[in-house]
Structures are given as C-alpha cells and as structure tokens.
Design a protein around this motif. Sequence first.
Motif, PDB file in Angstrom:
ATOM      1  N   PRO A  50       0.851  -1.230  -0.204  1.00 22.88           N
ATOM      2  CA  PRO A  50      -0.084   0.020  -0.103  1.00 22.88           C
ATOM      3  C   PRO A  50       0.915   1.325  -0.044  1.00 22.88           C
ATOM      4  N   ASP A  51       1.943   1.135   0.594  1.00 19.61           N
ATOM      5  CA  ASP A  51       3.084   2.219   0.700  1.00 19.61           C
ATOM      6  C   ASP A  51       4.421   1.590   0.793  1.00 19.61           C
ATOM      7  N   ASP A  52       5.292   2.647   0.782  1.00 16.01           N
ATOM      8  CA  ASP A  52       6.721   2.345   0.707  1.00 16.01           C
ATOM      9  C   ASP A  52       7.224   1.779   2.171  1.00 16.01           C
ATOM     10  N   HIS A  53       6.305   1.547   3.107  1.00 13.82           N
ATOM     11  CA  HIS A  53       6.769   1.121   4.280  1.00 13.82           C
ATOM     12  C   HIS A  53       5.760   0.128   4.789  1.00 13.82           C
ATOM     13  N   THR A  54       4.894  -0.412   4.049  1.00 15.29           N
ATOM     14  CA  THR A  54       3.784  -1.465   4.488  1.00 15.29           C
ATOM     15  C   THR A  54       3.719  -2.521   3.413  1.00 15.29           C
ATOM     16  N   VAL A  55       3.677  -3.855   3.911  1.00 16.32           N
ATOM     17  CA  VAL A  55       3.954  -4.906   3.200  1.00 16.32           C
ATOM     18  C   VAL A  55       2.439  -5.986   3.755  1.00 16.32           C
ATOM     19  N   VAL A  56       1.424  -6.261   2.931  1.00 16.46           N
ATOM     20  CA  VAL A  56       0.381  -6.909   3.522  1.00 16.46           C
ATOM     21  C   VAL A  56       0.389  -8.310   2.653  1.00 16.46           C
ATOM     22  N   VAL A  57       0.528  -9.424   3.378  1.00 12.30           N
ATOM     23  CA  VAL A  57       0.625 -10.736   2.812  1.00 12.30           C
ATOM     24  C   VAL A  57      -0.773 -11.348   3.052  1.00 12.30           C
ATOM     25  N   THR A  58      -1.403 -12.148   1.751  1.00  8.55           N
ATOM     26  CA  THR A  58      -2.625 -12.697   2.059  1.00  8.55           C
ATOM     27  C   THR A  58      -2.413 -14.225   2.031  1.00  8.55           C
ATOM     28  N   PHE A  59      -3.138 -14.839   2.582  1.00  7.55           N
ATOM     29  CA  PHE A  59      -3.008 -16.403   2.661  1.00  7.55           C
ATOM     30  C   PHE A  59      -4.230 -16.859   2.097  1.00  7.55           C
ATOM     31  N   ASN A  60      -4.052 -18.245   1.780  1.00  6.71           N
ATOM     32  CA  ASN A  60      -5.135 -18.777   1.031  1.00  6.71           C
ATOM     33  C   ASN A  60      -6.398 -19.376   1.901  1.00  6.71           C
ATOM     34  N   GLU A  61      -5.938 -19.449   3.236  1.00  9.30           N
ATOM     35  CA  GLU A  61      -6.872 -19.775   4.459  1.00  9.30           C
ATOM     36  C   GLU A  61      -6.218 -19.067   5.732  1.00  9.30           C
ATOM     37  N   PRO A  62      -6.793 -19.361   6.913  1.00  7.32           N
ATOM     38  CA  PRO A  62      -6.333 -18.747   7.927  1.00  7.32           C
ATOM     39  C   PRO A  62      -5.158 -19.262   8.319  1.00  7.32           C
ATOM     40  N   LYS A  63      -4.118 -18.472   9.029  1.00 11.57           N
ATOM     41  CA  LYS A  63      -2.631 -18.921   9.083  1.00 11.57           C
ATOM     42  C   LYS A  63      -2.471 -18.674  10.611  1.00 11.57           C
ATOM     43  N   PRO A  64      -2.753 -19.513  11.606  1.00 14.19           N
ATOM     44  CA  PRO A  64      -2.404 -19.218  13.011  1.00 14.19           C
ATOM     45  C   PRO A  64      -0.802 -18.825  13.188  1.00 14.19           C
ATOM     46  N   ASN A  65      -0.030 -19.402  12.114  1.00 15.42           N
ATOM     47  CA  ASN A  65       1.400 -19.114  12.290  1.00 15.42           C
ATOM     48  C   ASN A  65       1.534 -18.654  10.785  1.00 15.42           C
ATOM     49  N   PRO A  66       1.617 -17.130  10.820  1.00 18.32           N
ATOM     50  CA  PRO A  66       1.982 -16.528   9.509  1.00 18.32           C
ATOM     51  C   PRO A  66       3.352 -15.912   9.282  1.00 18.32           C
ATOM     52  N   TYR A  67       4.177 -16.622  10.102  1.00 19.56           N
ATOM     53  CA  TYR A  67       5.399 -15.998  10.015  1.00 19.56           C
ATOM     54  C   TYR A  67       6.563 -16.872   9.291  1.00 19.56           C
TER      55      TYR A  67
END
Length: 573
Positions: free
Chosen positions: A149-166
């Motif tokens: 969305p901007d130079d200092h923001t990253v949005v990662v989207t997964f195909n299903e809920p990820k309790p461990n998104p790291y």
Amino acid sequence: MKMKTLLMGAIASTAFAPFALADGHEGERGRDGDVKIIYWQAPSILNPFLSGGTKDVESASLIIEPLARYNEKGEMLPFLASEVPTVANGGVSEDLTQITWKLRDDIVWSDGSPFTSADVKFTAEYCMHPEGGCAQGAKFDGVTSVETPDDHTVVVTFNEPKPNPYGPFVGGESPIIQAAQFADCLGAKAPECTDANFGPIGTGPFVVTEFRPNDVITMAANENYREEGKPAFASLTFKGGGDATAAGRSVLETGEFDYAWNLQLAPDVIAKMEEGGKGVAIAGFGPLVERLEMNLTNPSPDLPEGERSTVAHPHPFLSDERVRRALSMAIDRALLTEVGYGKAGEPTCNLVPAPAIYNSDNTECLTQDLDGAKALLDEAGWTDSDGDGVRDKDGVKLSILYQTSTNAVRQDFQALIKDWWQQIGVETELRNLDASVFFGGDPGSPDTFQKFYADVEMYANTFNGTDPQTYLSAYRCGNEPKPDSQWQGENINRFCDPEYDALLDELARTGDIDKRGEIGRKLNDMITKDSMVIVPLVNRARVSAHSNSLGGVVLNVWDSELWNVADWYRKGE
C-alpha cells in the motif's frame, strides 16, 4: 479468534528496541579491526533462496536480513520491521488470513538506496516464480498475494487462516533481497546471476568485498548500517573448507580464528583442544537431527540425465517400506551417539525432537534389532538366492550407494552402518563428498544432496524458530528437487502422500497449541516411524567455539548462529 491461538512460540518485543552494546563497549564503527570466522563447510553462494545449505544461509545472514528473526530463546524480534505483527496490535487480521508488516523508515541498502516494501514484494515474487526453483519455497506455502500500500507497508494474504503466519520474511532462511539488483534474475535465470548471488547488496552489518566460492569471503563494515557504532569490526574474514578438526584447533589451540562453527567432533577431542587455552566451546540443543534420507526414486546412471532421481522412476527396492524399516532396525543409535557426540547428542527416532510439544513418543527405533531386520526382509521375499551374502529379489540386489559429506564423525557413522547392514544381507558402497559441493546447490553438479544421485544419504539440518510447520511442509508433494526447478526443493527423498498434505493443511489452519502439537507429531510419525522414508539417528547439539578475546557471542539454535554478529566486539586484555 483469541490471541492465544496465534502460535509462533513467543514474541520478545513487538516494538523495535536496539540491542545494547555488551559490557558498555561503545565506540566508533570498525574500531576493533578484523574478526575471523571459519566454517569447515565452505560457502558456495550467498543467496539462501538458491541453497538450503546451512553454510550458505549463515554466511549470507551477515549481509542480507529478514523482517524479523529469532533470538537465543526462540523469541521473535523485529529486524527490518518496526514491530512483529500480532492480532493484538492489529498486524494480523482477526480471521488470520492476512499479516501486515510495517517497515522501519531508517533502513537503507548498503549502496545507500532506500529499503522499501517493493523489495519485500520482489523477494516473494523471486522465490514463488513458477519457472524457478527456490530452496525456501515452503516459507511461502499458502501465500496468494503480497501487496504494498505504501513504501513502508507490506500485506501478505494467505489462502486460508494461518495461525502461524511467520513463514515469509522471517528468520535467516528467508531474508529480503534488493529488487534493483535481482530484477533480471527471476525464474530460470536465477542461477545465472553470479554477481548478485556472490555479492548481494544488503542491509546487514557487513558488505562483500571479495567472494571466492568454496574458499574465502572478505567483508567490510557496512557504512550505511542502521546502528551507530556497529559493527565493532572494520572487516570480517570468512574462511571455508578444511575439516572440523582443523577449524576447532584454529580457535581453541592456535587462536588463529575467532569463531568456528559446527565442531562435529568426538567430545574428548573437543575437550583436549580446549586445553590449548585460546578459546571455549559452546553448545545448545535444538531440532538439529542427523538422519538418513531414503531415496524413493531411482538414481541409476543408466537412466537418461534429467530422469535420474525423479518421480517418473520409483526406486527398485527402497520403494518397499519393509526394506527401509529393516535398514533402520539394524542401526544401534546409542552407539552412534556415544562414538560421535557423547553428551552433545541424544539418540532419536524423530525428525522434530524439539520443541517438546512436537516431540513424538516414538522410541521403537532406539533398540537395535538385527534378527528382526533379517526376519522382515525374509518376509518381504528378499533372500540371498546365489549365496554371495547379498539379498536379492526378482533380479534386483540389495546394493546401496550411501553418501554424505566428508567429516570424521560421519565417516565413522558410515563404517558402523555399513557393517550392520552387511550383517542383514545388504551390500553398501560408501561415498563421501566435499561439504562445499554436497550442500552447495549447484544445478550443474551431480554431487549435491538435492540431486540425490545415491540410494541413501546422511546429513543434518534444522529450522528457524520454534514452530516446525514450514519444516514439515518441505515434504509436500511437488516440493522435490527436479530439472525444471533447477534441482532446488526441500523434499529430498521425493516423498508424496496426499494424506500427509491434507494434514499439513490442517496444521496450517489450526491455532490451538495443543492441537498443533498433536498434528505436528502425526506428521513427524508419517515420515519416520510409519514409513521410514526418513531414518533419524541423533539429535545433535550445536557445538561451536569462540576465542577468549571475542565478546558478545550468544549461541542461537533457533536461527543463524551469526544472528547477532553486529554486537560482537574485541575484549580488552
């Protein structure tokens, strides 16, 4: 969902707090001259996405960094991000399908250009490119998009809920590479970008001044590094090659080097070296398992190049689960541990022995059973029909090529295992390869552990952090190294089971810690005791050494051992 369901072990700090200089050792950057590191497995590339070898991942970690990484307690710390996203701070969506990283605004690349979200997005595109092969592909399992969305923001989207998104961008195995430098290196072109792969522009404390593959790397302090007064060393010499014995002596006896990694030596040998008085050995247990990988595909040189060790050709006898099980039953893991590691090892039947919640109650393999192994092979129809001491069936002999890297402990293991296998009627040829080549990932080499041109191979690896989800995801169908992935991939034995994949998907969407432990143990069992495609041997402590004059070293079994090199300094006399 409540925060307690968001699993990743622990987060040490959600907001960035610079590390304090140890013992008040403050001063100008580069004040302490040169620091010398030796890894007897020499780095062959400085791009972790093109090599799963620890030597390459850890040498690269001096230069390129992730958004967050793990400390010595397994807690996550922000590095290039300003904080670790969680549900509580709004960084992870309530439905667990998105994670939003906020980047620090004071980071520049070592060439002075700004570090932005575009670099992070590019890194994902690089590893996920359909025409390429990424050694860390499991980190991006389930990622559907990476937006900026901007130079200092990253949005990662997964195909299903990820309790461990790291998975993406966390730990030394998943650093950020510069979009500008690697722009022309996507897909099949990735291995061809020698300048970038040998000298990545980074955000870490050091920059490459010269890289001689499989030999030595010289580095200089990054003058654009974000923390004032760090690194303390003006230059760094990273020597590769030789063997663990020479590496240990160079720190503990002669003082020629400051840090030696992976002293895979008998405990009495290390103790004797320490009498030299120049340094100290350090050790810590994590999930580092010495194991055998059973090739489920045919490595025969009689097959055309490009078809050897591919799923198109099943292995002529290791496809038989009873053969794999008999080979495991013949092994005395307690003796291997005593010979190779002493108190720095524990016999294990598990690929994931730690953290404890993932450690399966799987102890059957700990008792050697030669008679049982013979009976199992008899039952499966493998008999010595011509009296030459080697079992056979339908014209196929149980004759194994067993390879590993060159190392005294590993060659001791090979000799013992060869003898035990001979006792049950299995012929074994031993092969050992230079570690720099074996773990190097060169798609043109026939001798890499990924290409697996042997029947059985032995090595150890581990995973970043305290959650094994991405580690276990390596064995998903399709993750095997193959020609069209430039022989990159983490599914080394070419295992494929739709039930395993379904259980991986269940783990990915499960938040409850106890349930995750239960699923993780099931996955471990499926590839070890249930199928024996992986034959664990010893849970090894990481054993390294540093000179008495080197301060700031904190051994870390959950990330790169060199994770805090920016904090190292030279002690006064």
